[in-house]
Design a protein around this motif. Sequence first.
Motif, short mmCIF file in Angstrom:
data_model
loop_
_atom_site.label_atom_id
_atom_site.label_comp_id
_atom_site.label_asym_id
_atom_site.label_seq_id
_atom_site.Cartn_x
_atom_site.Cartn_y
_atom_site.Cartn_z
N GLY A 57 43.50 18.89 17.69
CA GLY A 57 44.24 19.91 18.44
C GLY A 57 45.53 20.24 17.73
N GLY A 107 47.75 22.84 18.57
CA GLY A 107 48.53 23.78 19.36
C GLY A 107 50.01 23.50 19.31
N GLU A 108 50.72 24.01 20.29
CA GLU A 108 52.18 23.94 20.33
C GLU A 108 52.72 22.51 20.28
OE1 GLU A 108 55.87 25.51 23.12
OE2 GLU A 108 53.82 25.98 23.68
N SER A 120 51.35 19.84 19.14
CA SER A 120 51.08 19.28 17.82
C SER A 120 52.06 19.81 16.78
CB SER A 120 49.65 19.63 17.41
OG SER A 120 49.32 19.07 16.18
N GLN A 121 52.27 21.13 16.78
CA GLN A 121 53.11 21.76 15.76
C GLN A 121 54.60 21.51 15.98
OE1 GLN A 121 52.04 25.83 14.58
NE2 GLN A 121 50.17 25.54 15.78
N ASP A 133 40.77 21.67 14.74
CA ASP A 133 41.05 22.69 15.75
C ASP A 133 39.91 23.69 15.69
OD1 ASP A 133 43.71 23.53 17.45
OD2 ASP A 133 42.49 25.28 16.92
N ALA A 164 40.28 26.87 15.64
CA ALA A 164 40.75 28.07 14.93
C ALA A 164 40.80 27.79 13.43
CB ALA A 164 42.12 28.49 15.45
N LEU A 168 44.18 28.36 11.71
CA LEU A 168 45.18 27.35 12.06
C LEU A 168 44.95 26.05 11.30
CD1 LEU A 168 47.64 26.67 13.73
CD2 LEU A 168 46.13 26.13 15.67
N SER A 186 44.23 17.84 22.21
CA SER A 186 43.34 18.95 22.55
C SER A 186 43.56 19.39 24.00
CB SER A 186 41.89 18.50 22.37
OG SER A 186 41.62 17.42 23.26
N PRO A 187 42.88 20.45 24.43
CA PRO A 187 42.94 20.79 25.86
C PRO A 187 42.49 19.61 26.72
CG PRO A 187 42.02 22.61 24.61
CD PRO A 187 42.14 21.45 23.66
#
Length: 187
Positions: free
Chosen positions: A8, A10-11, A13-14, A35, A37, A40, A73-74
């Motif tokens: 994952g 996403g936000e 993580s980043q 991920d 994407a 990404l 992840s989600p």
Amino acid sequence: MIKIGVIGLGEVSQCMHLPILQDLCEKYEVTAVSDIAPSLVSFIKQKYHIKEGFLDAVSLIEKADIDAVLILSPDQYHGEYAARALKAGKHVFIEKPVTLCLEELEELIELKKQYPDQVVMVGYMRRYAGPFLKAKEILNGTRMRESFAKNCRNAPWRYAQAPPAMPLTRAHPLTIFAPGWRRSAAA
């Protein structure tokens, strides 16, 4: 050096995990990311000089050269990925919530018992926050503690008692704690 796989990107993580792991590069190396994407995955691999990228978490867990996974992840995938990682012999850091239902959490707790040498930890940012530690200090041993615990799902002693890595328990669905543990200055 502990080799990490991040599931994952996403936000969270980043903005949090990847920069912190980069700062701790003498202890941790992120060797794989995953991920859904593709752009990404490519961007993060390039930015952080990561060897492997996967478009699904299961491939990362099964194929990557890693010692541990960060599950970012989600929420609906947390339990599945944690179970797969345990079965694959990986240590697990999982963002809260561990699972979305009590039954899945109980299954994960039972599974963890089969892998006593693996560390599983749930991320909870307030665990060692100064205000929480101070509230724990003030409220410990008082009659107010019981009332506060019933009315505050984030009761500070639940989190301040938790060691940095601990076994899964049924104590709280958002985090894990070990009753009776006290954090020392050296911890």
